[in-house]
Design a protein around this motif. Structure first.
Motif, PDB file in Angstrom:
ATOM      1  N   UNK A  38      -5.048   7.896  -4.547  1.00 50.23           N
ATOM      2  CA  UNK A  38      -4.004   8.613  -5.285  1.00 50.23           C
ATOM      3  C   UNK A  38      -3.297   7.763  -6.337  1.00 50.23           C
ATOM      4  N   UNK A  39      -3.600   6.467  -6.398  1.00 47.94           N
ATOM      5  CA  UNK A  39      -2.845   5.559  -7.264  1.00 47.94           C
ATOM      6  C   UNK A  39      -2.946   5.915  -8.738  1.00 47.94           C
ATOM      7  N   UNK A  40      -4.026   6.489  -9.190  1.00 45.46           N
ATOM      8  CA  UNK A  40      -4.135   6.873 -10.591  1.00 45.46           C
ATOM      9  C   UNK A  40      -3.244   8.042 -10.965  1.00 45.46           C
ATOM     10  N   UNK A  41      -2.935   8.866  -9.999  1.00 43.65           N
ATOM     11  CA  UNK A  41      -2.170  10.074 -10.283  1.00 43.65           C
ATOM     12  C   UNK A  41      -0.728  10.051  -9.788  1.00 43.65           C
ATOM     13  N   UNK A  42      -0.383   9.097  -8.932  1.00 42.37           N
ATOM     14  CA  UNK A  42       1.007   9.005  -8.467  1.00 42.37           C
ATOM     15  C   UNK A  42       1.386   7.571  -8.145  1.00 42.37           C
ATOM     16  N   UNK A  43       2.668   7.337  -8.106  1.00 39.29           N
ATOM     17  CA  UNK A  43       3.183   5.984  -7.880  1.00 39.29           C
ATOM     18  C   UNK A  43       3.168   5.632  -6.394  1.00 39.29           C
ATOM     19  N   UNK A  44       3.277   4.345  -6.112  1.00 37.39           N
ATOM     20  CA  UNK A  44       3.348   3.887  -4.722  1.00 37.39           C
ATOM     21  C   UNK A  44       4.587   4.440  -4.005  1.00 37.39           C
ATOM     22  N   UNK A  45       5.760   4.522  -4.676  1.00 36.84           N
ATOM     23  CA  UNK A  45       6.906   5.145  -3.999  1.00 36.84           C
ATOM     24  C   UNK A  45       6.659   6.614  -3.632  1.00 36.84           C
ATOM     25  N   UNK A  46       5.919   7.336  -4.464  1.00 35.70           N
ATOM     26  CA  UNK A  46       5.605   8.734  -4.150  1.00 35.70           C
ATOM     27  C   UNK A  46       4.692   8.806  -2.931  1.00 35.70           C
ATOM     28  N   UNK A  47       3.747   7.904  -2.852  1.00 32.02           N
ATOM     29  CA  UNK A  47       2.839   7.848  -1.703  1.00 32.02           C
ATOM     30  C   UNK A  47       3.621   7.512  -0.437  1.00 32.02           C
TER      31      UNK A  47
END
Length: 120
Positions: A38-47
């Motif tokens: 998911x890193x290409x589409x969202x940030x680490x805080x979102x994950x």
């Protein structure tokens, strides 16, 4: 405040969280492994937020060993949701069985209904 079942269904409503659960169904994984797709589409805080939602809903557990943060699926959280849905599956299955039985009696002899009409 939401009850546990509402939190479970809310957590399951998101496709990212369902994908994370699918990955965890194959075995324990660290946060980095779960984040990678998911890193290409969202940030680490979102994950991290997604993982917190799953944990709060009781669908995963997180452990911390030194720098290693692993996650694993918690089947009990899913069992509660499955048990809740099961009661409705049983209700609808019984309802459809009754409807099927009724339709069989109504359509068992369609020619008899026409025969009575022509006799009059």
């Amino acid at each position: 405040m939401q009850d546990q079942l509402s939190q479970t269904f809310s957590a399951l409503a998101d496709p990212t969280r369902r994908a994370m659960l699918a990955r965890l169904s194959t075995g324990e994984a660290n946060v980095s492994d779960l984040a990678r797709p998911f890193l290409g589409e969202m940030s680490l805080p979102a994950i991290t937020k997604h993982l917190q939602v799953l944990e709060k809903a009781g669908l995963i557990t997180k452990t911390r060993k030194a720098q290693w943060r692993s996650c694993k699926i918690n089947g009990d959280g899913l069992k509660d949701a499955a048990d809740w849905m099961e009661q409705y599956r049983i209700f609808w299955e019984e309802s459809f069985d009754r409807l099927d039985a009724y339709l069989k009696t109504v359509t068992a002899n369609p020619s008899e209904g026409n025969k009575n009409d022509s006799d009059q």
